[in-house]
Design a protein around this motif. Structure first.
Motif, PDB file in Angstrom:
ATOM      1  N   ASN A  41       0.831  -1.204   0.000  1.00 26.83           N
ATOM      2  CA  ASN A  41       0.000   0.000   0.000  1.00 26.83           C
ATOM      3  C   ASN A  41       0.868   1.258   0.000  1.00 26.83           C
ATOM      4  OD1 ASN A  41      -2.226  -1.698   0.218  1.00 26.83           O
ATOM      5  ND2 ASN A  41      -2.499  -1.352   2.399  1.00 26.83           N
ATOM      6  N   HIS A  42       1.861   1.281   0.890  1.00 27.29           N
ATOM      7  CA  HIS A  42       2.746   2.442   1.021  1.00 27.29           C
ATOM      8  C   HIS A  42       3.561   2.660  -0.255  1.00 27.29           C
ATOM      9  CE1 HIS A  42       5.575   5.324   2.733  1.00 27.29           C
ATOM     10  NE2 HIS A  42       6.564   4.554   2.286  1.00 27.29           N
ATOM     11  N   ALA A  45       1.374   4.179  -2.958  1.00 27.64           N
ATOM     12  CA  ALA A  45       1.032   5.569  -2.635  1.00 27.64           C
ATOM     13  C   ALA A  45       2.219   6.508  -2.839  1.00 27.64           C
ATOM     14  CB  ALA A  45       0.526   5.663  -1.197  1.00 27.64           C
ATOM     15  N   ILE A  54      -3.768  -4.107  -3.756  1.00 28.05           N
ATOM     16  CA  ILE A  54      -3.726  -3.313  -2.529  1.00 28.05           C
ATOM     17  C   ILE A  54      -4.958  -3.568  -1.667  1.00 28.05           C
ATOM     18  CG2 ILE A  54      -2.303  -1.460  -3.483  1.00 28.05           C
ATOM     19  CD1 ILE A  54      -4.932   0.190  -3.760  1.00 28.05           C
ATOM     20  N   SER A  55      -4.848  -3.195  -0.407  1.00 31.40           N
ATOM     21  CA  SER A  55      -5.995  -3.243   0.493  1.00 31.40           C
ATOM     22  C   SER A  55      -7.067  -2.274  -0.002  1.00 31.40           C
ATOM     23  CB  SER A  55      -5.572  -2.853   1.912  1.00 31.40           C
ATOM     24  OG  SER A  55      -4.594  -3.736   2.409  1.00 31.40           O
ATOM     25  N   SER A  58      -6.843   1.258   1.295  1.00 38.56           N
ATOM     26  CA  SER A  58      -5.799   2.073   0.678  1.00 38.56           C
ATOM     27  C   SER A  58      -6.306   2.732  -0.598  1.00 38.56           C
ATOM     28  CB  SER A  58      -4.563   1.219   0.386  1.00 38.56           C
ATOM     29  OG  SER A  58      -3.504   2.011  -0.085  1.00 38.56           O
ATOM     30  N   LYS A  61      -8.378   5.717   0.468  1.00 36.91           N
ATOM     31  CA  LYS A  61      -7.541   6.830   0.919  1.00 36.91           C
ATOM     32  C   LYS A  61      -6.921   7.591  -0.242  1.00 36.91           C
ATOM     33  CE  LYS A  61      -4.245   5.523   3.599  1.00 36.91           C
ATOM     34  NZ  LYS A  61      -3.149   5.387   4.595  1.00 36.91           N
ATOM     35  N   ASN A  62      -6.651   6.878  -1.328  1.00 36.03           N
ATOM     36  CA  ASN A  62      -5.885   7.462  -2.439  1.00 36.03           C
ATOM     37  C   ASN A  62      -6.651   7.438  -3.752  1.00 36.03           C
ATOM     38  OD1 ASN A  62      -3.036   7.700  -1.091  1.00 36.03           O
ATOM     39  ND2 ASN A  62      -3.699   5.609  -0.632  1.00 36.03           N
ATOM     40  N   SER A 105      -2.401  -4.782   7.749  1.00 40.72           N
ATOM     41  CA  SER A 105      -3.390  -4.319   6.768  1.00 40.72           C
ATOM     42  C   SER A 105      -4.328  -3.282   7.362  1.00 40.72           C
ATOM     43  CB  SER A 105      -4.217  -5.495   6.247  1.00 40.72           C
ATOM     44  OG  SER A 105      -5.269  -5.058   5.418  1.00 40.72           O
ATOM     45  N   GLU A 106      -4.661  -2.264   6.539  1.00 42.59           N
ATOM     46  CA  GLU A 106      -5.580  -1.228   6.985  1.00 42.59           C
ATOM     47  C   GLU A 106      -7.042  -1.619   6.806  1.00 42.59           C
ATOM     48  OE1 GLU A 106      -3.657   3.032   6.184  1.00 42.59           O
ATOM     49  OE2 GLU A 106      -3.688   1.789   4.378  1.00 42.59           O
TER      50      GLU A 106
END
Length: 285
Positions: A41-42, A45, A54-55, A58, A61-62, A105-106
């Motif tokens: 994820n990071h 991003a 990706i989660s 995530s 968020k993006n 994981s988020e």
């Protein structure tokens, strides 16, 4: 310049990668990096990767920076078998108790917070910990594990074990999407051909593994010793790897609740989906 792609190092995404011809993809300028969801994820991003599994959180968020690759997801309509809350007390007794959260994981962390607050009206105290169940439960009343960590501990001697996929489905009647594939919008033009190849390859891998009822994957995983063949049969039978209108409805509802609870800064009313360019490469694996 290569197209740098992230692969989540969990079993639930394996059908998309199991049948990939990685050396052929490298010849097309596609390089794959494997790691846990939080790291992938990071990296997407930050721009270290241009495409990745990706989660779902995530993406939320993006979402202004990403588009979704269609026809690819990890979801379930009910039990998922790999997102587990282990608790010393019943779930409705967790008010004010200490709950250890995985750092991996988020999506699942926020799913748990939504389930507890919105469905059970309880607000525990949360603390992030490394995914080690014994250590987590030494100082916490409950612990969240995901992915292969959860599968390994599924028979742990803990009074209460809850499957978050099942809880979500019981309360909403909708599937939950845990992961999807996203591409950075700033790579769409410069990497158009590579993205076409990647999408075709991921899709072909899934179709090939699903065509034989996941038998090859199940035997491969059984040999690794994490679980029995019968478990893997059940595991993949429960997963949804092709999005539907229902999975999208469930994901958007998840985003809505995350926004209402302040987990997301912006609403996510729709999924921005990638479409192949007119000059699609006919990639043969």
């Amino acid at each position: 310049m290569s197209l740098h792609v992230g692969e989540i190092a969990y079993t639930n995404t394996l059908p998309f990668f199991f049948e990939l011809d990685r050396s052929s993809l490298e010849q097309h300028g596609i390089c794959i990096t494997q790691n846990v969801p939080a790291h992938i994820n990071h990296m997407l991003a930050s721009g270290e990767l241009q495409a990745a599994a990706i989660s779902s959180f995530s993406y939320g968020k993006n979402e202004k920076d990403y588009v979704v690759l269609p026809d690819l997801c990890v979801a379930s309509a009910g039990m998922v078998h790999s997102l587990l809350l282990f608790s010393k007390v019943p779930i409705n007794k967790l008010e004010g108790e200490s709950v250890a959260l995985t750092t991996s994981s988020e999506t699942t962390v926020h799913l748990l917070k939504l389930v507890l607050k919105r469905f059970y009206q309880v607000t525990p105290c949360y603390k992030q910990e490394k995914p080690d169940l014994a250590n987590m439960l030494t100082s916490h009343t409950a612990a969240l594990l995901i992915g292969d960590d959860a599968i390994r501990e599924r028979h742990a001697d803990v009074p209460y074990v809850y499957d978050l996929g099942q809880l979500w489905y019981e309360w909403t009647g909708l599937p939950m999407t845990y992961a999807l594939f996203a591409v950075r919008r700033d790579a769409l033009e410069s990497k158009a051909e590579e993205i076409n190849v990647l999408h075709q390859s991921l899709r072909k891998s899934y179709l090939r593994t699903a065509a034989d009822g996941y038998r090859q994957i199940n035997r491969y995983l059984e040999r690794k010793g994490m679980a029995s063949l019968s478990f893997w049969d059940m595991y993949f039978e429960a997963l949804l790897h092709q999005p539907t209108s229902k999975t999208e409805q469930g994901l958007l509802y998840y985003f809505q609740l995350c926004y209402e609870e302040g987990f997301l800064e912006r609403e996510v009313p729709t999924l921005r989906k990638w479409r192949p360019t007119t000059s699609v490469i006919k990639y043969k694996q």
